[in-house]
Design an enzyme around this catalytic site. Structure first.
Site, PDB file in Angstrom:
ATOM      1  N   GLU A  94       4.247  -3.391   9.356  1.00 39.06           N
ATOM      2  CA  GLU A  94       5.103  -3.164   8.196  1.00 39.06           C
ATOM      3  C   GLU A  94       5.013  -1.730   7.689  1.00 39.06           C
ATOM      4  O   GLU A  94       5.889  -1.275   6.949  1.00 39.06           O
ATOM      5  CB  GLU A  94       4.781  -4.168   7.088  1.00 39.06           C
ATOM      6  CG  GLU A  94       3.351  -4.129   6.579  1.00 39.06           C
ATOM      7  CD  GLU A  94       3.179  -3.230   5.356  1.00 39.06           C
ATOM      8  OE1 GLU A  94       4.189  -2.888   4.734  1.00 39.06           O
ATOM      9  OE2 GLU A  94       2.037  -2.877   5.054  1.00 39.06           O
ATOM     10  N   HIS A 147       4.586  -8.337   6.995  1.00 36.06           N
ATOM     11  CA  HIS A 147       3.376  -8.138   6.188  1.00 36.06           C
ATOM     12  C   HIS A 147       2.256  -9.056   6.659  1.00 36.06           C
ATOM     13  O   HIS A 147       1.102  -8.634   6.774  1.00 36.06           O
ATOM     14  CB  HIS A 147       3.674  -8.413   4.711  1.00 36.06           C
ATOM     15  CG  HIS A 147       4.227  -7.245   3.965  1.00 36.06           C
ATOM     16  ND1 HIS A 147       5.545  -6.889   4.031  1.00 36.06           N
ATOM     17  CD2 HIS A 147       3.643  -6.343   3.140  1.00 36.06           C
ATOM     18  CE1 HIS A 147       5.763  -5.825   3.274  1.00 36.06           C
ATOM     19  NE2 HIS A 147       4.622  -5.474   2.724  1.00 36.06           N
TER      20      HIS A 147
END
Length: 356
Positions: free
Chosen positions: A10, A323
């Protein structure tokens, strides 16, 4: 020294926060290059710098690169030190993310800690106070397995973008016994649902329209619509928060108002989040336990428990975000753990086990 690439996965601040937390937990020095490389403004912003400074404060770490805009950091911690701390962000940066940086090591300290946090309490792109209090802290309490709840949170003042100025009091009680991992495979039967609108410094009609639009979309009754307790001098700010309590987990979802965005649009966006979570039902008919954001946050706490006691643990979630994947990869650099993620229709299963 553990070397990390801040552009992996991410490519944001999550890599920094998890690395700081686990560096202090394990005592392993670490370095990060290309910090937040995938963000419009790479490098350390105020809230990220506050995370570095907080981790340094609780461990006496030797640090280089701790400057605004820096894309390189070297961090060599000492032993974690319980105590009374105040961590401030002189902007609306998320104070809640600072807490999530220091919480894992302070959970393993030899005495309780009290923390005063000032800054943003309700920020886009960060967990809000309500999420930590109502969704995150109860799951952490279950890891303590009958011991006193490790995390107590008290909101003293709301803090919204761009003014900030919020304040939260935190008490951390390290469990006397190691954390006990458990499987969290289903959310269980629904128990309650409600929405809360915060709109300090704005006309009350904003909150009313948001609540009515959300209630109409979700089929909720008037008693499920609540006006938040934020004082008018804590604004301007606007957050619409929905809490879904189930047998095994409580989930909290939030959408924020902004200039040019109607109350009805805020409600529509939150409705989409809620329906996505409600639709995440597996082949066995059970709903995914965790939504996408709680799954990301839960991974580190569960990893600490498996690391302490060994064995393995699993959970299900409605979405595997970048994430979450990045967080598991960073965790595995510091702890002897292996992760596997299996996507089965609308539900994903995540497994973490201690490597032999």
């Amino acid at each position: 020294m553990i070397e990390l690439d801040g552009s992996q996965g991410e490519g944001g601040g999550q890599i920094l926060r998890t690395a700081l937390a686990l560096s202090v937990v394990t005592g392993q020095p670490m370095g990060i290059d290309r910090i937040r490389a995938k963000r419009p403004k790479p490098g350390l912003m105020r809230q990220h710098l506050a995370c570095v400074q907080a981790a340094q404060a609780i461990s006496g770490a030797q640090v280089t690169g701790a400057e605004l805009g820096s894309q390189q950091l070297r961090f060599a911690p000492g032993p974690v030190r319980a105590g009374d701390y105040t961590f401030s962000i002189a902007s609306a940066g998320s104070a809640m993310l600072v807490l999530q940086t220091v919480l894992p090591p302070l959970l393993l300290a030899d005495a309780p800690s009290d923390i005063t946090l000032t800054g943003g309490t309700h920020n886009p792109m960060a967990p809000c106070f309500h999420f930590l209090r109502d969704a995150y802290a109860p799951l952490l309490a279950r890891l303590a397995a009958g011991q006193p709840a490790p995390l107590a949170l008290t909101l003293k003042r709301h803090g919204f973008y761009p003014a900030g100025g919020g304040q939260v009091q935190v008490h951390i009680t390290p469990p006397a016994q190691p954390l006990q991992a458990f499987d969290l495979m289903a959310r269980g039967a629904p128990r309650s649902a409600h929405a809360e609108a915060l709109s300090p410094g704005l006309p009350r009609t904003v909150a009313t329209r948001e609540l009515q639009a959300l209630a109409q979309a979700m089929g909720w009754a008037p008693e499920q619509q609540r006006y938040g307790s934020a004082r008018q001098d804590e604004g301007p700010g606007n957050a619409l928060i929905a809490t879904l309590a189930h047998e095994h987990v409580t989930e909290v979802f939030t959408e924020y108002g902004a200039r040019g965005v109607s109350a009805e649009e805020v409600a529509a966006r939150l409705t989409t989040q809620l329906r996505d979570y409600q639709r995440s039902v597996g082949d066995d008919g059970g709903g995914a336990a965790l939504g996408p954001h709680l799954a990301d946050q839960w991974a580190l706490l569960l990893a600490l428990a498996v690391w302490q006691r060994g064995g393995q643990a699993r959970f299900t979630c409605s979405e595997v975000t970048e994430h979450l994947r990045t967080n598991t990869e960073v965790i595995a650099r510091f702890l002897p753990l292996a992760w596997s993620i299996a996507q089965g229709g609308a539900v994903a299963e995540v497994l973490v086990r201690r490597r032999v």
